[in-house]
Design a protein around this motif. Structure first.
Motif, PDB file in Angstrom:
ATOM      1  N   LEU A  50       0.819  -1.215   0.000  1.00  0.00           N
ATOM      2  CA  LEU A  50       0.000   0.000   0.000  1.00  0.00           C
ATOM      3  C   LEU A  50       0.853   1.265   0.000  1.00  0.00           C
ATOM      4  O   LEU A  50       0.517   2.241  -0.678  1.00  0.00           O
ATOM      5  CB  LEU A  50      -0.964  -0.018   1.184  1.00  0.00           C
ATOM      6  N   PRO A  86      -9.587   6.435  -5.365  1.00  0.00           N
ATOM      7  CA  PRO A  86      -9.337   5.132  -4.736  1.00  0.00           C
ATOM      8  C   PRO A  86      -8.521   4.239  -5.659  1.00  0.00           C
ATOM      9  O   PRO A  86      -8.568   4.388  -6.884  1.00  0.00           O
ATOM     10  CB  PRO A  86     -10.745   4.559  -4.519  1.00  0.00           C
ATOM     11  N   THR A 114     -11.600   1.106   1.027  1.00  0.00           N
ATOM     12  CA  THR A 114     -11.106   2.479   0.956  1.00  0.00           C
ATOM     13  C   THR A 114     -12.191   3.419   1.457  1.00  0.00           C
ATOM     14  O   THR A 114     -13.377   3.067   1.454  1.00  0.00           O
ATOM     15  CB  THR A 114     -10.727   2.883  -0.483  1.00  0.00           C
ATOM     16  N   VAL A 124      -6.726   3.682   2.574  1.00  0.00           N
ATOM     17  CA  VAL A 124      -6.932   2.276   2.236  1.00  0.00           C
ATOM     18  C   VAL A 124      -6.666   1.506   3.527  1.00  0.00           C
ATOM     19  O   VAL A 124      -5.664   1.722   4.185  1.00  0.00           O
ATOM     20  CB  VAL A 124      -5.968   1.809   1.126  1.00  0.00           C
TER      21      VAL A 124
END
Length: 132
Positions: A50, A86, A114, A124
């Motif tokens: 991420l 997102p 998200t 997220v």
């Protein structure tokens, strides 16, 4: 790092290459302090994915937040950045070098999703079940 009550840890990393390593180190250290070493490898891996996505697609600081479960339950992990869009889960072809991060998050976590950030950006998040 900001640690408000012992059950939550927050970090902000600059959007630069060292952010991924710093985030993994922070996650491992905090989970060790909380006695959740068994979650360290998978959490560090998913955080790496991420944070890498944030580095690739957003500019500005990257936030990381861990919330320790009160009574067993789940570990909540959140990664935030200033990009409002997102992430899009995509299907990577075998020859693709990128595009598997969200698939890995979806496959390895209990739940993920998200949400819009506070003011700007997005978060997220994912949850991992805490072993009993």
């Amino acid at each position: 790092m900001i640690d408000t009550d012992g059950d939550c840890a927050d970090w902000t990393f600059p959007a630069e290459a060292g952010a991924v390593r710093a985030a993994r180190t922070a996650v491992r250290g905090r989970l060790g302090a909380w006695g959740l070493d068994s979650l360290a490898d998978v959490t560090a891996l998913l955080v790496s994915e991420l944070v890498t996505n944030s580095l690739r697609h957003a500019t500005g600081p990257i936030g990381l937040r861990l919330v320790r479960p009160a009574h067993g339950g789940v570990l909540l992990v959140e990664v935030s950045d200033p990009l409002p869009d997102p992430p899009r889960e995509r299907v990577a072809r075998p020859e693709d070098e990128n595009g598997r991060g969200l698939q890995l998050v979806a496959h390895s976590s209990r739940r993920w999703g998200t949400r819009p950030g506070r003011g700007t950006g997005k978060t997220v998040w994912f949850e991992l079940a805490v072993p009993k």
